[in-house]
Every structure is written in structure tokens, then in C-alpha cells.
Design a protein around this motif. Structure first.
Motif, short mmCIF file in Angstrom:
data_model
loop_
_atom_site.label_atom_id
_atom_site.label_comp_id
_atom_site.label_asym_id
_atom_site.label_seq_id
_atom_site.Cartn_x
_atom_site.Cartn_y
_atom_site.Cartn_z
N VAL A 57 -2.82 0.85 -3.88
CA VAL A 57 -2.31 -0.35 -3.82
C VAL A 57 -1.30 -0.41 -4.99
O VAL A 57 -1.76 -0.43 -6.04
CB VAL A 57 -3.11 -1.56 -3.89
N MET A 95 -7.85 2.52 -3.53
CA MET A 95 -8.53 1.67 -2.52
C MET A 95 -9.95 1.70 -2.61
O MET A 95 -10.69 1.12 -1.79
CB MET A 95 -8.12 2.43 -1.42
N ARG A 137 0.96 -1.18 -0.09
CA ARG A 137 0.12 -0.01 0.01
C ARG A 137 0.99 1.35 0.00
O ARG A 137 1.95 1.32 0.73
CB ARG A 137 -0.98 -0.14 1.09
#
Length: 667
Positions: A225, A245, A220
Motif C-alpha cells: 500500500v 499487506m 494499492r
């Protein structure tokens, strides 16, 4: 014969309606039974697929974690290598090819033996100084400069996660190793790994044939990500794909929302996938092992629906025959699934046996362990699938039992992944073995629920033995580096290191520290007359006599250079050191080594200069002096006293006397 009208008016007999109702009931029961069987078999098959996927993911997590641990272990060994740090310090102080060559050779060994793509020597500000190919100019990337700053502050290696940078044309992983010469920061070593050749191949391994199965690492970064490794279906370079996300149905996003174990979702192309989510211990990485749901379950579901539709249609015609036929097909499918599962389990067991890795599961509710066959062999336990908590505890090494139970208890209480190395004593043969355990929790530890700790156990005894042998070899090598090969006493390097540490201890503790500087009288004339072979023998005998004169803890005899020796005497005042020096002088004379060229003498004698560091007086005279200044001053004082002894006629002991301090003339 009744007429047609009469036949039309005749009602169906009661048994017809009873038979019709019974047939419909049987048909409903058959359909219900078939649907129930389908759901049960579908769920069983789904669990089998999920279990295999989870086992594959855990094996790959262990491989990735071991890869990262190797990088850390190698870096720690380099950080503790004081001999290499001294080579670097000598090159920095006296730049030149003679001092540069051993540093470059060590960098080359790091690249070749430890499989590093590159190894750079940097100063503390991030300037690149040297590689195995020679000097290099430029500045390291800012991420590596920041990591080196942290490494020097923490005095331990710092890792920089895989990334892309214009500095290299490939994605790389960095390790910054701090270098200290004593308490002086020299800079650091920047070790570079090309993750395409070292990390990515670990993720390419998949034990079964599959068109869509793949494993990849994610991390992350803010509200995104980052995919660290390449994906099978994407041609773009690694570490360029970022997932928002907000894509909550993606397994990689679910991983950083707290999901672990088996999850269902959609990949970056929107395809439904089945994924195993496993965190890599001690890293910000999460490993995603996924396969398309259609490939994993679709064929089985299609076969099940076909098998269901055929018996249903046949039940309408002939319920009994249809039921028998369906059961026959079901048994065949079950047998095929069992054979396939057995083949996969045999493969998994063979892989575990080849790697000496076993599987275990801890049932927290029933306080029982389930161990695979390889795990039972590692623990030396009977061939039974389950063992109680007491049996497992008894197998732990008595010295490790308390810490192991505390670590397992903390992991169980805080629901943390388990990673531990400890010793066991096998009940079958009482052998002591080292094992490494990896585990993660599943389920909920709530009233009425059950929590499972599943993971792997590996026998690492041979690896531990190899590490101990390497440590012993390194210690022996360090001893040889600090020993004079001719006289077999400490050399100048060992004397400098010990003198610095003893001065530091003396200044802190307030204890006196004495130093004897010893010179063999007229040794050049001795060498010229008797030859160098006899001269070497003379030095060895003098060194033996000096070694015999010391014995207390911390005392040290060293060859200072040529025919000069030094004796370091902790916790010794100047008066005591002078007495010790007189005993040393008499012991050398007592050897009776013939010296025909000595003026006014018949045998070999020595001159000795004595100096003492009195911490209290030293602190008053030099309140801001550091350890290096104190050590240098003690050497100069002993050398000055030795000069006075030789000037006064040799074969004598002279203590250092501080020159008088000039008084200010009153106005």
C-alpha cells in the motif's frame, strides 16, 4: 452488667446479618449499576467520536473527488477544442514563430488560469515539442507516453495517478489530452499538477484541535500500500512510505481488504488509532482519516474511571450520599458532553451551510430518509427530521425520476458508493434546482439487519448555470471564428470543415455533392476605380445575393478569398448545380451594381465554375481514395471550371468536364 466472657460468647443478632447481607447486596447492585452506566456512556461517547470522524472523512472525500473531477472536466474541454487543434496542426505543417506564438499563448493560459504547473505539447511518440516558454527537446516519461497512447486510442483524456519521477523534483499528477485535427492524430497535451500545492492542502484541513489527527490518501500497488500524501509525524518525502499487506492491523491495509467506515487498528508506528476509511469515487484512492485512540477516547475513559472509583469508595461508607454525589457528577459530565457535542454540531452545520452541503441518511428497513437542516432547505421540505420515500420521489424532476431511481436501486443492490447529479423541483416554491449526491452504505442488508446509506447533498445550481453560460459563449466564439467579418458569410476554414464532412457523407450515402466557385469579374479594376470602401460594399452585396439563393439544409455560402466565393450544394447533381449557378449569375447581374471599368459591360457580373462529386463514379475511378482526396479534387475541378469560364469571356457558367482518358494503342 454482663461479664467480658459472657459478651464474648454472645452471638450477633439476626438483624446484623440481615443488614450485612442487605448492605453487600446494595453494594453489589451499586457497583453493577455504576459499571453498566460506565459501559453505556463509554459506548455513547465512542459513537459520537466515530460519527464526527466519519463526517469529517466524507467531507474531505467530497473535496478530493471534486478536485479530481475538475481536472477531468478541464481536460475534456481542451480535447474538444478543435480551434486549438487546428492551431497546432498549422504549426506542425508550417513551423515558424508566426504559427508558434498562438500555440504558446494557449499553453500559457492553461498554466495561469487552470493552475497547471506545466503544459507540454507532445507528438504521438512522446517527444516534447513546445511549452509556453518556447520549443523544448526531450522525451516524456514512459508512464505519460503510455497514457498518451491510450488517450489517442480512446479519443479521451487519460489521468496518470500522483507519483514521483526524476523528470520533476516534486510529486506530480498528470493529465494526457489527445489532439486530433479531424481524423488525424496530432499528439497530445501533457498537463502537470504539483500535488503539494493543489491536492495536499485539501487533506490538511481538520475542524477541531488535535495533536494526532490527520488525513492521507493511499493506493494499492501489488502487495503493498503506497501512501500518496505526507504524514504529520514522518519527515520523509511523500510517496516513499509503503506498507506491506501483511500488516493487517493497519487501517490503510484494512481498506484494501474490504473494510469501509470506522475501523480500529495501529498506524505505521504501532500506535492504536481510530480511523474512518472512505473510498474516493471513480479513483483507485482511499482516504484514511485517523486519530490516536488515546487522544480521542483516553481522556474520557480516565475521567470515567475516576468518577467510578470515587462513588464505589463512598458507597462503602455511605451508599446514599455516594450515589447522590455520583449522579450529580454524571449530570455535569453529561451536560459538558452535550455542550461540546452541540458546539461541534453547530460548527459542522455552519461548515455545511457555507458550502451548501447537507447531510442525509437512508434507512432501508423503514424506507425513511433522515435529512439535516441544510438538506431540508436544499430540498425545500418541511422542518422535520424524517421523510418518507414517497415525499422524496415526488421532489425529483419528472424527466430525471426514472434514471435517478434506477441509479439508487443499483447502488443499493450492489452495495456501491453513490455519486450522482440530478434535478429536483422544490415543493415549497416549485423551483428547479440541480443537486449533487455522495453516499456510502453501512450495515448489512440481511434478514433481521439494517442497511444505511449515509452521505451529503449539495446544491450545484449556480455551477450548472455557469457551465451552460460557458458552453453558450464557446459556441458563439466558435461561430465567430468560422465567419468572414466583412461579408458575414462562412470563411475558408468553415468551408474546408464543411466540405470534408459533406464529402464523407456523400461517399458513404452515395448522394451527389456539387460545388460552385464564383469570381467577381474585373474586381481589381473596380477597386482601383471606386476605392476599397466601395469595393467592400460590393462584396457584401454579392454575398447577400448568394445567401439569398440558397436555403436547403446543408447548403453553404463561403468567402473563399479576396473576390472569390464558394457555394456548397449537397444532394445536387451537375445539371441541377448548373441551373442553380445560372440563377445565381442572373441575381448578381440584377443587382445593377455600376462597373464603369468592365470591358463591354455596365455593371458587376460574376463567372462561375461548377463541379460535382458523383460518389458512384468516384469510387469506381478511385477505389482507395479517402475523404481528403475527394474534397481536394472537387475544389480543383470547380476552380478549373472557373478558369475556363473566365478564359471564355467571363459573365458565364462553365461546368467541369473531365479530360478524355487516353486509350492504349493495340499492338
Amino acid at each position: 452488667m454482663p461479664s467480658l466472657r459472657v459478651l464474648r460468647q454472645r452471638k450477633a443478632p439476626p438483624w446484623f446479618w440481615w443488614g450485612l447481607g442487605l448492605g453487600l447486596l446494595l453494594l453489589a447492585l451499586a457497583v453493577w449499576a455504576l459499571l453498566s452506566t460506565y459501559r453505556e456512556r463509554e459506548q455513547r461517547f465512542r459513537h459520537q467520536v466515530e460519527g464526527e470522524l466519519q463526517a469529517i472523512g466524507q467531507l474531505q472525500v467530497r473535496s478530493v473527488a471534486e478536485w479530481r473531477e475538475r481536472q477531468t472536466s478541464q481536460a475534456m474541454g481542451l480535447a474538444d477544442d478543435s480551434a486549438f487543434a487546428q492551431l497546432v496542426a498549422r504549426w506542425i505543417q508550417l513551423p515558424g514563430l508566426e504559427q508558434e506564438a498562438p500555440v504558446r499563448e494557449r499553453l500559457r493560459i492553461l498554466e495561469e488560469r487552470s493552475l497547471y504547473t506545466a503544459a507540454y505539447l507532445m507528438d504521438a511518440r512522446g517527444n516534447l515539442l513546445l511549452t509556453s516558454g518556447g520549443e523544448v527537446l526531450g522525451l516524456a516519461p514512459q508512464a505519460e507516453i503510455n497514457a498518451l497512447t491510450r488517450a489517442l486510442a480512446q479519443d479521451e483524456p487519460v489521468l496518470v495517478e500522483p507519483r514521483g519521477d526524476a523528470f520533476f523534483a516534486f510529486p506530480f499528477f498528470s493529465v494526457l489530452v489527445p489532439l486530433y485535427d479531424g481524423s488525424t492524430a496530432l499528439g497530445g497535451i501533457w498537463l502537470v499538477k504539483d500535488v503539494r500545492a493543489t491536492l495536499y492542502p485539501i487533506l490538511d484541513f481538520w475542524p477541531t484541535r488535535s495533536q494526532t489527527a490527520e488525513s492521507f490518501l493511499v493506493q494499492r500497488t501489488g502487495e503493498e500500500v503506497l501512501v500518496l500524501s505526507p504524514l504529520k509525524h514522518r519527515p520523509d518525502p511523500p510517496m516513499t512510505l509503503r506498507l506491506s499487506m501483511s500488516h493487517t492491523d493497519n487501517p490503510a491495509v484494512q481498506a484494501f481488504s474490504g473494510s469501509r467506515g470506522i475501523v480500529y487498528g495501529r498506524d505505521d508506528r504501532g500506535q492504536p488509532v481510530l480511523a474512518a476509511v472512505n473510498a474516493v469515487p471513480d479513483t483507485p484512492w482511499v482516504l484514511i482519516s485517523q486519530v490516536h485512540v488515546k487522544e480521542a477516547l483516553g481522556g474520557h475513559l480516565q475521567r470515567e474511571w475516576l468518577a467510578l472509583s470515587l462513588p464505589v469508595s463512598l458507597v462503602v461508607v455511605l451508599a446514599g450520599l455516594a450515589t447522590t454525589y455520583w449522579q450529580w457528577r454524571a449530570r455535569r459530565r453529561e451536560s459538558a458532553l452535550k455542550q461540546e457535542l452541540e458546539r461541534n454540531m453547530r460548527w459542522l452545520e455552519s461548515a455545511q451551510q457555507a458550502a451548501s452541503v447537507g447531510f442525509f441518511a437512508w434507512d432501508a428497513q423503514n424506507q425513511e430518509f433522515f435529512l439535516s437542516r441544510i438538506a431540508r432547505q436544499i430540498y425545500g421540505l418541511p422542518a422535520t427530521g424524517r421523510i418518507g420515500l414517497r415525499t422524496w420521489v415526488d421532489a425529483l424532476h419528472p424527466d430525471d425520476r426514472k434514471s435517478v431511481l434506477a441509479r439508487h436501486g443499483k447502488s443499493l443492490e450492489e452495495r456501491l458508493p453513490l455519486s450522482a447529479q440530478y434535478r429536483i423541483v422544490r415543493p415549497c416554491d416549485r423551483q428547479q434546482r440541480w443537486i449533487q449526491v455522495w453516499g456510502e452504505f453501512e450495515g448489512q442488508a440481511t434478514p433481521g439487519g439494517n442497511a444505511w446509506l449515509t452521505g451529503t447533498v449539495q446544491d450545484i445550481t449556480e455551477r450548472k448555470q455557469t457551465e451552460e453560460q460557458l458552453a453558450s459563449y464557446r459556441a458563439a466564439l466558435e461561430t465567430q471564428v468560422r465567419m468572414d467579418p466583412l461579408t458575414l458569410v462562412a470563411n475558408r476554414r468553415a468551408l474546408d470543415e464543411t466540405l470534408a464532412s459533406e464529402c464523407k457523407r456523400a461517399l458513404r450515402g452515395g448522394a451527389p455533392l456539387a460545388l460552385l466557385m464564383i469570381d467577381v469579374d474585373h474586381f481589381k479594376a473596380y477597386n482601383d476605380h471606386y476605392g476599397h470602401v466601395q469595393g467592400d460594399q460590393c462584396l457584401r452585396q454579392v454575398a447577400q445575393a448568394l445567401s439569398a439563393s440558397v436555403g436547403r439544409e446543408g447548403e453553404m455560402v463561403a468567402r473563399y478569398g479576396g473576390e472569390e466565393f464558394a457555394v456548397l450544394l449537397p444532394h445536387t447533381t451537375l445539371e441541377q448545380a448548373v441551373e442553380q449557378a445560372e440563377r445565381v449569375r442572373h441575381s448578381i447581374s440584377a443587382l445593377g451594381l455600376a462597373h464603369a471599368c468592365a470591358p463591354g459591360g455596365q455593371h458587376v457580373t460574376v463567372s462561375i465554375g461548377v463541379a460535382c462529386l458523383e460518389p458512384h463514379h468516384h469510387a469506381l475511378a478511385n477505389p482507395s481514395a479517402d475523404v481528403g482526396v475527394a474534397a481536394h479534387a472537387l475544389l480543383e475541378q470547380a476552380d478549373s471550371a472557373l478558369y475556363e469560364a473566365k478564359k471564355a469571356g467571363r459573365d458565364r457558367v462553365t461546368a467541369y468536364t473531365a479530360p478524355p482518358v487516353p486509350h492504349a494503342v493495340e499492338a
